[in-house]
Design a protein around this motif. Structure first.
Motif, mmCIF file in Angstrom:
data_model
loop_
_atom_site.group_PDB
_atom_site.id
_atom_site.type_symbol
_atom_site.label_atom_id
_atom_site.label_comp_id
_atom_site.label_asym_id
_atom_site.label_seq_id
_atom_site.Cartn_x
_atom_site.Cartn_y
_atom_site.Cartn_z
ATOM 1 N N ASN A 52 0.871 -1.174 0.000
ATOM 2 C CA ASN A 52 0.000 0.000 0.000
ATOM 3 C C ASN A 52 0.911 1.228 0.000
ATOM 4 O OD1 ASN A 52 0.780 0.465 2.722
ATOM 5 N ND2 ASN A 52 -0.930 -0.753 3.475
ATOM 6 N N ARG A 53 0.375 2.391 0.271
ATOM 7 C CA ARG A 53 1.195 3.607 0.219
ATOM 8 C C ARG A 53 2.262 3.670 1.314
ATOM 9 N NH1 ARG A 53 -0.416 6.036 -3.926
ATOM 10 N NH2 ARG A 53 -2.523 6.759 -4.335
ATOM 11 N N THR A 54 2.091 2.886 2.383
ATOM 12 C CA THR A 54 3.040 2.959 3.496
ATOM 13 C C THR A 54 4.186 1.979 3.369
ATOM 14 O OG1 THR A 54 1.776 1.407 4.852
ATOM 15 C CG2 THR A 54 1.270 3.759 5.085
ATOM 16 N N MET A 55 3.935 0.806 2.766
ATOM 17 C CA MET A 55 4.978 -0.209 2.729
ATOM 18 C C MET A 55 4.650 -1.312 1.733
ATOM 19 S SD MET A 55 3.744 -3.140 4.236
ATOM 20 C CE MET A 55 2.030 -3.408 4.612
ATOM 21 N N HIS A 56 5.655 -2.161 1.527
ATOM 22 C CA HIS A 56 5.523 -3.418 0.804
ATOM 23 C C HIS A 56 5.886 -4.461 1.849
ATOM 24 C CE1 HIS A 56 6.850 -5.895 -3.012
ATOM 25 N NE2 HIS A 56 5.886 -6.490 -2.335
ATOM 26 N N GLY A 57 4.970 -5.372 2.148
ATOM 27 C CA GLY A 57 5.203 -6.314 3.233
ATOM 28 C C GLY A 57 5.079 -7.755 2.804
ATOM 29 N N VAL A 58 5.742 -8.628 3.573
ATOM 30 C CA VAL A 58 5.694 -10.062 3.336
ATOM 31 C C VAL A 58 5.325 -10.758 4.636
ATOM 32 C CG1 VAL A 58 7.035 -12.123 2.727
ATOM 33 C CG2 VAL A 58 7.447 -9.977 1.513
ATOM 34 N N LEU A 59 4.346 -11.630 4.563
ATOM 35 C CA LEU A 59 3.998 -12.521 5.657
ATOM 36 C C LEU A 59 4.668 -13.852 5.339
ATOM 37 C CD1 LEU A 59 2.287 -13.336 8.163
ATOM 38 C CD2 LEU A 59 0.498 -14.008 6.534
ATOM 39 N N GLY A 100 8.846 -32.364 18.368
ATOM 40 C CA GLY A 100 7.675 -31.987 17.591
ATOM 41 C C GLY A 100 7.963 -30.795 16.701
ATOM 42 N N TYR A 101 6.900 -30.208 16.195
ATOM 43 C CA TYR A 101 7.003 -29.054 15.303
ATOM 44 C C TYR A 101 5.998 -27.997 15.735
ATOM 45 C CZ TYR A 101 9.796 -31.886 12.152
ATOM 46 O OH TYR A 101 10.794 -32.644 11.613
ATOM 47 N N ARG A 102 6.200 -26.779 15.250
ATOM 48 C CA ARG A 102 5.273 -25.684 15.504
ATOM 49 C C ARG A 102 5.445 -24.661 14.392
ATOM 50 N NH1 ARG A 102 8.295 -21.477 16.309
ATOM 51 N NH2 ARG A 102 10.204 -21.613 17.508
ATOM 52 N N GLY A 103 4.479 -23.777 14.308
ATOM 53 C CA GLY A 103 4.553 -22.716 13.319
ATOM 54 C C GLY A 103 5.396 -21.550 13.800
ATOM 55 N N GLN A 104 5.907 -20.809 12.845
ATOM 56 C CA GLN A 104 6.655 -19.584 13.123
ATOM 57 C C GLN A 104 6.244 -18.562 12.073
ATOM 58 O OE1 GLN A 104 10.811 -19.846 14.438
ATOM 59 N NE2 GLN A 104 11.317 -18.637 12.632
ATOM 60 N N MET A 105 5.970 -17.353 12.522
ATOM 61 C CA MET A 105 5.530 -16.294 11.619
ATOM 62 C C MET A 105 6.529 -15.155 11.642
ATOM 63 S SD MET A 105 2.011 -14.062 11.833
ATOM 64 C CE MET A 105 2.576 -12.877 13.061
ATOM 65 N N ALA A 106 6.908 -14.702 10.470
ATOM 66 C CA ALA A 106 7.784 -13.537 10.354
ATOM 67 C C ALA A 106 7.099 -12.510 9.463
ATOM 68 C CB ALA A 106 9.129 -13.924 9.759
ATOM 69 N N VAL A 107 7.328 -11.250 9.772
ATOM 70 C CA VAL A 107 6.807 -10.147 8.977
ATOM 71 C C VAL A 107 8.001 -9.354 8.474
ATOM 72 C CG1 VAL A 107 5.394 -8.062 8.994
ATOM 73 C CG2 VAL A 107 4.691 -10.060 10.345
ATOM 74 N N LEU A 108 8.115 -9.239 7.158
ATOM 75 C CA LEU A 108 9.188 -8.486 6.528
ATOM 76 C C LEU A 108 8.575 -7.269 5.849
ATOM 77 C CD1 LEU A 108 9.704 -11.780 5.932
ATOM 78 C CD2 LEU A 108 11.914 -10.816 5.386
ATOM 79 N N VAL A 109 9.259 -6.135 5.952
ATOM 80 C CA VAL A 109 8.673 -4.887 5.467
ATOM 81 C C VAL A 109 9.719 -4.048 4.740
ATOM 82 C CG1 VAL A 109 7.599 -2.732 6.207
ATOM 83 C CG2 VAL A 109 7.007 -4.831 7.358
ATOM 84 N N LYS A 110 9.258 -3.407 3.677
ATOM 85 C CA LYS A 110 10.049 -2.380 3.009
ATOM 86 C C LYS A 110 9.203 -1.112 3.054
ATOM 87 C CE LYS A 110 12.731 -2.929 -0.727
ATOM 88 N NZ LYS A 110 13.076 -3.114 -2.157
ATOM 89 N N PRO A 111 9.498 -0.201 4.023
ATOM 90 C CA PRO A 111 8.700 1.022 4.133
ATOM 91 C C PRO A 111 8.808 1.872 2.872
ATOM 92 C CG PRO A 111 10.080 0.722 6.077
ATOM 93 C CD PRO A 111 10.542 -0.268 5.040
ATOM 94 N N ASN A 112 7.736 2.599 2.574
ATOM 95 C CA ASN A 112 7.710 3.493 1.429
ATOM 96 C C ASN A 112 8.146 4.885 1.886
ATOM 97 O OD1 ASN A 112 7.264 4.664 -1.056
ATOM 98 N ND2 ASN A 112 5.072 4.862 -0.763
ATOM 99 N N GLY A 113 9.427 5.161 1.794
ATOM 100 C CA GLY A 113 9.968 6.476 2.118
ATOM 101 C C GLY A 113 9.812 6.860 3.580
ATOM 102 N N MET A 114 9.958 8.146 3.845
ATOM 103 C CA MET A 114 9.880 8.661 5.210
ATOM 104 C C MET A 114 8.486 8.450 5.797
ATOM 105 S SD MET A 114 11.300 9.936 7.809
ATOM 106 C CE MET A 114 12.869 10.508 7.223
ATOM 107 N N PHE A 115 7.445 8.671 4.982
ATOM 108 C CA PHE A 115 6.080 8.473 5.476
ATOM 109 C C PHE A 115 5.885 7.033 5.938
ATOM 110 C CE2 PHE A 115 1.606 7.298 4.659
ATOM 111 C CZ PHE A 115 1.022 8.085 5.643
#
Length: 192
Positions: free
Chosen positions: A127-134, A145-160
């Motif tokens: 969107n106008r604020t960022m490009h993000g990855v889930l 055993g096993y479990r889930g792990q969630m990461a959030v990666l972000v590329k902010p859109n400029g200073m805003f």
């Protein structure tokens, strides 16, 4: 439970070669105990979950406020998203990931699935604020055993975008993520 960034970076996830220029914003351990073949259930749960509609009132109110402000400020207009303001990361996918299944049939809005492997799934949004990855992964829990792990990666859109991400951080940590983690655990327990 929030994890150190190394819980994500220590793995040789394919997302590293695709979104290496994104900031790792958050990493969370998901209370989703299971076996080695349960990752598909987790991906399906994420795509068909009841968030934010089934979340507590404060989370639903924040979500509604965000979408209302987004509409007023034009943050989520079509020309601010994928393949308009920013190109989709699908163009960066290595050849061997281009033909992988991208997920279940359920609707991932506002995310667009990128790829899915046996232990890793990624979806993007912009969107106008960022490009993000889930990024959702299936990891050994150290106890057989096993479990889930969630990461959030972000590329902010400029200073805003940077200011916006800083502004919403306390709301994410104090209200949104705790409710989301409880919901994920509750839905996982109900399905298991």
């Amino acid at each position: 439970m929030k994890l150190a960034s190394t819980a994500h970076t220590v793995h040789t996830w394919r997302i590293h070669e695709i979104a290496g220029d994104f900031d790792l914003e958050d990493v969370w351990a998901l209370d989703t105990p299971g076996g080695p073949d349960d990752f598909g259930k987790l991906v399906k749960q994420f795509s068909s979950g009841n968030f934010p509609d089934g979340a507590p009132l404060p989370v639903r109110a924040l979500w509604a406020l965000r979408w209302k402000l987004g509409g007023l400020l034009g943050l989520d207009e079509r020309d601010s998203g994928l393949d308009t303001r920013v190109g989709s990361l699908r163009g960066r996918l290595p050849e061997d990931l281009r033909d992988t299944p991208i997920g279940p049939d359920e609707d991932w809005l506002p995310f667009t699935p990128l790829y899915r492997l046996d232990d890793e799934f990624a979806a993007e949004m912009a969107n106008r604020t960022m490009h993000g990855v889930l990024h959702i992964a299936w990891v050994e829990d150290g106890q057989g055993g096993y479990r889930g792990q969630m990461a959030v990666l972000v590329k902010p859109n400029g200073m805003f975008g940077r200011v916006y991400m800083t502004f919403i951080k306390p709301f994410r940590y104090l209200i949104v993520y705790p409710a989301l983690m409880r919901m994920i655990a509750r839905e996982w327990a109900a399905r298991s």
